[in-house]
Structures are given as C-alpha cells and as structure tokens.
Motif scaffolding. Structure first.
Motif, PDB file in Angstrom:
ATOM      1  N   UNK A 145      43.595  41.640  36.516  1.00  0.00           N
ATOM      2  CA  UNK A 145      42.814  40.685  37.315  1.00  0.00           C
ATOM      3  C   UNK A 145      42.854  41.004  38.809  1.00  0.00           C
ATOM      4  N   UNK A 146      43.990  41.474  39.295  1.00  0.00           N
ATOM      5  CA  UNK A 146      44.105  41.825  40.711  1.00  0.00           C
ATOM      6  C   UNK A 146      43.184  42.990  41.056  1.00  0.00           C
ATOM      7  N   UNK A 147      43.147  43.989  40.187  1.00  0.00           N
ATOM      8  CA  UNK A 147      42.236  45.115  40.395  1.00  0.00           C
ATOM      9  C   UNK A 147      40.785  44.674  40.273  1.00  0.00           C
ATOM     10  N   UNK A 148      40.527  43.762  39.334  1.00  0.00           N
ATOM     11  CA  UNK A 148      39.158  43.323  39.072  1.00  0.00           C
ATOM     12  C   UNK A 148      38.546  42.649  40.286  1.00  0.00           C
ATOM     13  N   UNK A 149      39.345  41.964  41.086  1.00  0.00           N
ATOM     14  CA  UNK A 149      38.787  41.309  42.271  1.00  0.00           C
ATOM     15  C   UNK A 149      38.151  42.333  43.208  1.00  0.00           C
ATOM     16  N   UNK A 150      38.720  43.534  43.266  1.00  0.00           N
ATOM     17  CA  UNK A 150      38.167  44.580  44.126  1.00  0.00           C
ATOM     18  C   UNK A 150      36.909  45.200  43.534  1.00  0.00           C
ATOM     19  N   UNK A 185      39.548  37.333  35.947  1.00  0.00           N
ATOM     20  CA  UNK A 185      40.073  37.400  34.589  1.00  0.00           C
ATOM     21  C   UNK A 185      38.977  37.776  33.587  1.00  0.00           C
ATOM     22  N   UNK A 186      37.758  37.302  33.829  1.00  0.00           N
ATOM     23  CA  UNK A 186      36.660  37.642  32.928  1.00  0.00           C
ATOM     24  C   UNK A 186      36.356  39.135  32.996  1.00  0.00           C
TER      25      UNK A 186
END
Length: 322
Positions: free
Chosen positions: A147-152, A236-237
């Motif tokens: 999720x942390x990577x996904x925000x980027x 998260x999605x």
C-alpha cells in the motif's frame, strides 16, 4: 491539474482545464499517453497547454478523460453491500469474506461514456440503476505493490458511474459468476482527471480522502456519503489489484458504490420495495464529487433486441452416435 478529453467538430483533443476553459496539449498527445509518460512530464505538458488559447467547456462534448486499457470495479463500502444484498443478492447480509480482502470485477473498457453523454437502457432491462463512485487512475506500472508503494503509483481521480441493469444482474448472480451483461452497457467517467496532489488537502487522519459525494435524479437528491467511508483506501485497492500480477499506467479502479443512497438498489433492499423507482428514459442523473466535479447523464431508450435463447436440453452422451 485537471486533464480532459473532448470532441469538437469531429476532432478529438486532450488538454487541461483552467478558469478560462479547455486548453489543448500542443503536441497532440492523448491523456493516456500523458499518464504513461509520468506525472512530472504530464504536468509539464499541461503547463505548456495553459499558455495556449482556451475553448469554452460548454462548446465541446466531453469524452471520458482517458481511454482506459482496463477497468476494475471494487465493492469497498460496507453500507452499500448491506442494502444491495437484500435487493440483488440472497438477503443474508454482508458475508464474512467481504471483510477479509477487497473484491473487484473487471468491467467493459469499451463501454465508457462521457460526462454529459446520453445513456441507453440495456436491452431487455426494466430495472436500470446508477452507482455513485470515485475512480483512481494508476500512473505507473507495478506488480505486488505494498500500500505504501501504491500511493506513489496514483496519478489522479475521476467520478465514476457504474450503470447497472439490476434485473439482468440478479439473474446472473444466481449462477455464481458475474456480473456480466448487468454491468457492461455503460460506465461514465469524468468530467476530468484530477491529479492526486489537488485532493491531498482532503485526506483525513486515517489516510482516507474525505470527499463529499452526492447524486440526484431529476433534481431530487437521492444519496450523499463521504468517500472516507470506504473500507479500504485506494492505496490498498491498487495493492490488492497488483497482488501477484501487474497494474499498468492508465488502469482505472473504481471505489465501488458509496452508501446512504449511492444507488437505487441499496434503497430497494432497505425499503423492501422498488422506491424510488428504476430509471426510465428521460430521467437525468447528476453526480457531484467534492474536489473533482459533476457528471450529468440523461437516460434514453435502448435497442429492442430479440430475447436471448435459453439453453438447449442436451443428452450426457460421451460417445458420438453413427
């Protein structure tokens, strides 16, 4: 920045929105190409476009902001699920499995319509419904993202209306596969693609975007919710969608329908009656999401097609007869 795609005089252009109107990208690139180029390059192209002339928004036909290669739609609002399972499902309430992981299906990328386009009733349906959602657009390729990577990997957001033929969907769901034709006739995206930085001021202490969502039919407000009532944030999605596979720049992921009247089926389930009634030709559905904008579509009659043929009774032979 707000990226848009529009058609005027038979010519499709991509560009950015300002207070003066729409400014075309000088080199003719599409919004999808800008997304795939990365946010810094897209912002640079957008700033260059702002130096050029503007056309009034009302003088063009807004198309979906981008030609999405894939469209996933999640079901991330518990309140929506509670109501809809009473209407479309088996009425047993929210299943425990819903809480374990975000669930989605792939919908039809060829059925995307613009912010003000007419929407035809799907063939054979008498129970057309809207679904008020927000979609995130992926800005970078990635696989098995945290999720942390996904925000980027978030490029931006747009309003998403997942038009649904509830009578067709109800039949399909009894086969334990789908939805299929109950969902693939039309999906509205628009009015523009808002870059993620514009919505950061709305992020709450839990990391959710606390945007106000509203939907009205023929000027009467039907539903209102906060996007922060999602069971999972968009990061998260994206992470779940990428789990063991890839998401690509330009992919669209819908939040799923919000609660508190985000669709008619939720209200039908709670009221135990089709009230408000299903959408009819002539009805106008308007959705507004704080920080993004408003989409407005009119329902029109659909095609009158022959009924679908039922399955033929077949023997269970294992060898060919002479």
């Amino acid at each position: 920045m707000r990226f848009a795609t529009w058609e005027a005089g038979g010519h499709v252009q991509a560009g950015v929105l300002s207070a003066a109107g729409l400014h075309a990208i000088p080199d003719g690139r599409s919004v999808l190409e800008l997304v795939r180029a990365g946010l810094p390059a897209a912002l640079e192209a957008g700033n260059a476009a702002l130096e050029g002339p503007a056309v009034p928004v009302e003088s063009v036909r807004l198309l979906p902001p981008l030609d999405a290669p894939t469209v996933r739609d999640f079901v991330a609002f518990e309140e929506h699920v509670e109501g809809v399972v009473k209407s479309v499902g088996d009425g047993a309430g929210v299943v425990p499995e819903w809480y374990e992981a975000p669930t989605f299906y792939f919908t039809n990328p060829y059925a995307l319509v613009g912010a003000h386009d007419d929407v035809a009733v799907p063939p054979g349906s008498q129970m057309l419904d809207f679904e008020l959602e927000v979609a995130v657009v992926v800005g970078r390729d990635g696989a098995s993202l945290t999720p942390e990577q996904a925000r980027e990997h978030v490029f931006g957001y747009t309003v998403f209306n997942d038009w649904s033929a509830r009578d067709l969907q109800r039949r399909e769901m009894k086969v334990n596969l789908g939805p299929a034709k109950g969902k693939d006739s039309a999906t509205t995206l628009g009015p523009w693609l808002v870059t993620a930085d514009e919505l950061e001021p709305y992020r709450d202490d839990d990391g959710f975007l606390a945007l106000d969502l509203r939907v009205a039919v023929n000027g009467r407000e039907i539903g209102q919710d906060l996007l922060s009532n999602m069971g999972w944030p968009f990061e998260d999605l994206i992470s779940y969608a990428s789990r063991g596979t890839w998401v690509r720049a330009g992919d669209v992921l819908g939040s799923g329908t919000c609660g508190n009247g985000g669709c008619l089926a939720e209200l039908w389930g709670r009221h135990r009656a089709a009230a408000p009634p299903p959408l009819q030709p002539g009805d106008v559905v308007e959705m507004t999401v704080e920080g993004i904008g408003t989409i407005r579509n009119r329902v029109v009659p659909g095609l009158d097609l022959p009924p679908v043929a039922p399955a033929r009774p077949r023997p269970r032979a294992r060898t060919r007869t002479p």
